[in-house]
Design an enzyme around this catalytic site. Structure first.
Site, short mmCIF file in Angstrom:
data_model
loop_
_atom_site.label_atom_id
_atom_site.label_comp_id
_atom_site.label_asym_id
_atom_site.label_seq_id
_atom_site.Cartn_x
_atom_site.Cartn_y
_atom_site.Cartn_z
N ASN A 1 0.84 -1.19 0.00
CA ASN A 1 0.00 0.00 0.00
C ASN A 1 0.88 1.25 0.00
OD1 ASN A 1 0.58 0.67 2.92
ND2 ASN A 1 -0.45 -1.30 3.20
N PHE B 1 -5.02 2.70 14.62
CA PHE B 1 -5.30 3.71 13.60
C PHE B 1 -6.38 3.19 12.66
CE2 PHE B 1 -1.89 5.95 15.29
CZ PHE B 1 -1.66 7.14 14.59
N LYS C 1 -11.79 -4.17 18.63
CA LYS C 1 -10.37 -4.46 18.84
C LYS C 1 -9.95 -4.29 20.31
CE LYS C 1 -10.24 -5.10 14.44
NZ LYS C 1 -9.42 -4.45 13.45
#
Length: 407
Positions: free
Chosen positions: A211, A324, A342
C-alpha cells in the site's frame, strides 16, 4: 539539574579547544560527571593531562588503548553517557560523523551512541558557510543530532563572522535547561512499541501486495515517545526514512513478521501504538521463481492475514493500546466499531482522501476516539504535532490506569 549527570565531551582539533577545557571545569563545578575523548588533532592544542586534571577522570584518545579488559572502551563510554557533546566540532569531524566514518576514538564511539548528541561547530566563517559543511550538518540533523550554533565575532584566523565556539557559560546553561526539561519527561521508565509503514506480501521474487504508507506518522510518534523518555521499539515495514535517534528499530517485510515481532515485545510493553498499514490479505500461494506472463487474465487467490490489533486486544492486560483507522467514508462509524471490536483504548482516525491527510504527506487531519466516549477533532497539523497530541493522550491514559490500580 546537572548534578550527577554523565556528560561525554568529545574534543576535536581547533583553536577553540581551550574553551573546551574551561567548559570541562564549569561542568564539573556544576556537579556533572565528565569524561573526555580527545582527537589526535586536539592533542596538538591541549594535552590530555589538562582534561584529566579538570574532569578528575581518565581521558581517552586511542580506540585501541583498552585499559580495562572487562569492557570495550568506546562501547562503554557510549553506554555511559546521558549526553554527548562534541565541542569544538571541526568540519572534518562533522563530515566523518555525517558519513559514518569511524577512524578514531570519537567517531567510533559516536556510532555506538544512543544518548542525545549535541554538536558545537567552530571554524572559519567561510568554512562554516561551505555547501559541503551545510550538507553534512543537514545530514546530522536528520540523524536527530542537536546543534549549538557558533556565535559571531573575531576569529583566530583574523576574520570577523560566524564560527566562534559558543562560550562555556552559555553551553552550561543550555545543558542545564536540557536536563530540566528531562525531569519533566512523561514516559521515563515506560516501554512503547510503535508499528509503522506498509507490509509487503510476496507473490514471487519480484512482485508483492502492498500500500501507499510511508511510515512518516509512525516514525514521528516513535520520535516523540523517545523525546518523552520512553524506551521505544519501532517495528517498521519497508520505508525510505531514517529512524529517530535512540529508538530500537526492527525492520520487517510481511504482516506475519510484524505480528511475531510485536507479540514478542507485548508482555513487556506499557504502550503499543499500531500505526502500520498492514496488508489485510496475502497470496495463498507464493512462488520461488518469477511467474511468467501468460496470455489472458490471471487470478491470485488471497487469504486473510492476522489482525494484529485484534490479537493484541484479546491479550491485553495492563497495556495502553492505540490503533489507527485510515478510512475513505463513514469515519466516525468505522472508528467506533474498531474501538470496541479491537478492545483498544484509543483509535486515531483519518480520511485519507482529505487534502492534507493520509499517506505520504507531512501533515495529517485526525480525530481521536477514546474508550470513555470522548472525541477530539484535530485540525490540519504536521505529523510531528499530531504525534505530540497522541503521546499526550497516551500519557493521560497511563495516569488514569495508575489511579484506577491504586483505588
Amino acid at each position: 539539574m546537572i548534578m550527577d549527570k554523565k556528560i561525554l565531551l568529545c574534543v576535536t582539533g581547533g583553536i577553540a579547544v581551550y574553551k573546551a577545557a574551561a567548559l570541562t571545569s564549569k561542568l564539573v563545578q556544576a556537579g556533572a560527571q565528565v569524561k573526555v575523548i580527545l582527537s589526535e588533532s586536539a592533542e596538538k592544542f591541549v594535552t590530555p593531562l589538562t582534561f584529566q586534571a579538570l574532569s578528575r577522570n581518565e581521558v581517552f584518545t586511542d580506540t585501541f588503548d583498552e585499559k580495562n579488559p572487562h569492557v570495550i572502551a568506546h562501547i562503554d563510554l557510549a553506554d555511559w553517557a546521558d549526553l554527548i557533546l562534541v565541542a569544538p566540532a571541526t568540519a572534518n569531524t562533522i563530515a566523518k560523523l555525517a558519513n559514518g566514518i569511524a577512524d578514531n576514538m570519537i567517531t567510533t564511539t559516536m556510532l555506538a551512541a544512543t544518548a542525545p548528541v549535541w554538536i558545537a561547530p567552530a571554524m572559519n566563517v567561510h568554512m562554516y558557510d561551505h555547501p559541503a559543511v551545510k550538507k553534512n550538518l543537514s545530514i546530522l540533523a536528520e540523524y536527530g543530532y542537536q546543534f549549538i550554533e557558533p556565535s559571531e565575532g573575531y576569529l583566530a584566523c583574523g576574520y570577523v563572522g560566524k564560527g566562534r565556539l559558543e562560550e562555556p557559560e552559555k553551553i552550561v546553561e543550555l545543558i542545564r535547561s536540557f536536563f530540566a526539561k528531562d525531569e519533566r519527561k512523561q514516559l521515563i521508565g515506560k516501554t512503547v512499541v510503535v508499528t509503522a509503514g506498509p507490509t509487503r506480501e510476496k507473490i514471487d521474487p519480484v512482485r508483492f501486495i502492498s500500500n501507499h504508507s510511508t511510515g512518516k506518522m509512525g516514525f514521528a510518534i516513535a520520535e516523540e515517545a523517545k523525546r518523552q523518555g520512553a524506551h521505544v521499539v519501532l517495528v517498521s515495514g519497508p520505508v525510505q526514512i531514517p529512524a529517530p535517534a535512540g529508538v530500537e528499530l526492527i525492520k520487517v517485510e510481511s504482516g506475519e513478521e510484524m505480528y511475531n515481532t510485536v507479540i514478542k515485545f507485548y508482555e513487556s510493553a506499557d504502550v503499543v501504538i499500531k500505526t502500520a498499514a498492514v496488508a489485510d490479505y496475502r497470496p495463498k500461494i507464493t512462488y520461488d521463481q518469477k511467474v511468467k506472463k501468460q496470455t489472458g487474465d490471471a487470478v491470485i487467490d488471497l487469504e486473510r492475514t492476522k489482525d494484529i490489533l485484534f490479537e493484541l486486544g484479546q491479550r491485553k492486560k495492563n497495556q495502553v493500546l492505540v490503533g489507527f483507522a485510515a478510512e475513505t467514508e463513514n469515519l466516525e462509524e468505522y472508528a467506533r466499531i474498531k474501538l470496541t471490536k479491537k478492545n483498544a483504548d484509543l483509535i486515531v482516525a483519518n480520511n485519507v482522501k482529505t487534502a492534507g491527510a493520509g499517506f505520504g504527506t507531512d501533515t495529517n487531519i485526525v480525530t481521536l476516539f477514546k474508550r470513555s466516549g470522548a472525541v477530539i477533532e484535530l485540525p490540519v497539523m504536521s505529523k510531528k504535532d499530531v504525534a505530540k497530541k497522541i503521546i499526550e493522550e497516551v500519557t493521560s491514559l497511563l495516569k488514569d490506569m495508575g489511579k484506577n490500580a491504586n483505588s
